[in-house]
Design a protein around this motif. Structure first.
Motif, short mmCIF file in Angstrom:
data_model
loop_
_atom_site.label_atom_id
_atom_site.label_comp_id
_atom_site.label_asym_id
_atom_site.label_seq_id
_atom_site.Cartn_x
_atom_site.Cartn_y
_atom_site.Cartn_z
N TRP A 34 0.83 -1.21 0.00
CA TRP A 34 0.00 0.00 0.00
C TRP A 34 0.86 1.25 0.00
O TRP A 34 0.61 2.19 -0.74
CB TRP A 34 -0.91 0.01 1.23
CG TRP A 34 -2.28 -0.50 0.96
CD1 TRP A 34 -2.77 -1.72 1.30
CD2 TRP A 34 -3.34 0.19 0.30
NE1 TRP A 34 -4.08 -1.83 0.90
CE2 TRP A 34 -4.45 -0.66 0.27
CE3 TRP A 34 -3.45 1.45 -0.28
CZ2 TRP A 34 -5.66 -0.31 -0.31
CZ3 TRP A 34 -4.66 1.81 -0.86
CH2 TRP A 34 -5.74 0.94 -0.86
N VAL A 81 -8.30 6.64 -6.80
CA VAL A 81 -9.00 5.65 -5.97
C VAL A 81 -9.29 4.38 -6.76
O VAL A 81 -9.06 3.27 -6.26
CB VAL A 81 -10.29 6.25 -5.36
CG1 VAL A 81 -11.19 5.16 -4.80
CG2 VAL A 81 -9.95 7.25 -4.27
N LEU A 139 -6.17 2.26 -7.16
CA LEU A 139 -5.80 1.59 -5.91
C LEU A 139 -6.81 0.49 -5.56
O LEU A 139 -6.43 -0.56 -5.04
CB LEU A 139 -5.68 2.60 -4.77
CG LEU A 139 -4.44 3.50 -4.88
CD1 LEU A 139 -4.57 4.70 -3.96
CD2 LEU A 139 -3.18 2.71 -4.57
N GLN A 140 -8.08 0.73 -5.84
CA GLN A 140 -9.11 -0.29 -5.59
C GLN A 140 -8.83 -1.53 -6.44
O GLN A 140 -8.99 -2.66 -5.96
CB GLN A 140 -10.50 0.26 -5.90
CG GLN A 140 -11.62 -0.71 -5.56
CD GLN A 140 -11.79 -0.91 -4.06
OE1 GLN A 140 -12.08 0.03 -3.35
NE2 GLN A 140 -11.60 -2.12 -3.59
N ASN A 191 -10.07 -4.14 -0.12
CA ASN A 191 -10.17 -2.98 0.77
C ASN A 191 -11.34 -2.10 0.33
O ASN A 191 -11.38 -1.62 -0.80
CB ASN A 191 -8.87 -2.18 0.76
CG ASN A 191 -8.84 -1.14 1.85
OD1 ASN A 191 -9.70 -0.27 1.91
ND2 ASN A 191 -7.86 -1.23 2.71
N VAL A 229 -10.70 2.81 0.68
CA VAL A 229 -9.49 3.24 -0.02
C VAL A 229 -9.08 4.66 0.36
O VAL A 229 -7.90 4.93 0.59
CB VAL A 229 -9.67 3.10 -1.55
CG1 VAL A 229 -8.47 3.65 -2.30
CG2 VAL A 229 -9.89 1.63 -1.90
N LYS A 244 -7.37 4.60 3.60
CA LYS A 244 -6.06 3.96 3.47
C LYS A 244 -5.06 4.92 2.83
O LYS A 244 -3.89 4.95 3.21
CB LYS A 244 -6.21 2.69 2.63
CG LYS A 244 -5.05 1.76 2.74
CD LYS A 244 -5.00 1.11 4.11
CE LYS A 244 -4.00 0.00 4.15
NZ LYS A 244 -3.92 -0.62 5.46
#
Length: 94
Positions: A27, A52, A55-56, A62, A65, A68
């Motif tokens: 991460w 986002v 990253l998702q 998760n 996001v 995080k």
């Protein structure tokens, strides 16, 4: 080309990340890569939020996001790679 001293200094700045577990380190590196992809020294949290979906896709398990992202920016701040300037503004340190 970068000097050997510069390369060593940059490497040593990332050494605190080796203490993190694999998932946390992943991460942190993913957020750092997004920050670096902006190609500028100062950036806003909203710019990172613009990634986002990326990253998702990297971390499909998760569901939080944005939270995080903030956590990872704090981690990057704590190890000295970014500086929090206030009001959602950050500085990528050289």
């Amino acid at each position: 080309p970068d000097s050997p001293a510069l390369v060593r200094r940059q490497f040593n700045r990332l050494r605190p990340l080796e203490k993190l577990g694999y998932e946390k380190r992943g991460w942190t590196f993913d957020v750092l890569n997004i920050v670096r992809s902006l190609n500028k020294n100062s950036f806003r949290l909203a710019e990172i939020y613009g990634h986002v979906e990326e990253l998702q896709a990297l971390h499909p398990g998760n569901l939080h996001v944005r939270e995080k992202i903030r956590q990872q920016l704090q981690r990057l701040r704590n190890i000295g790679l970014v500086e929090f300037l206030g009001s959602g503004r950050y500085l990528l340190k050289p």
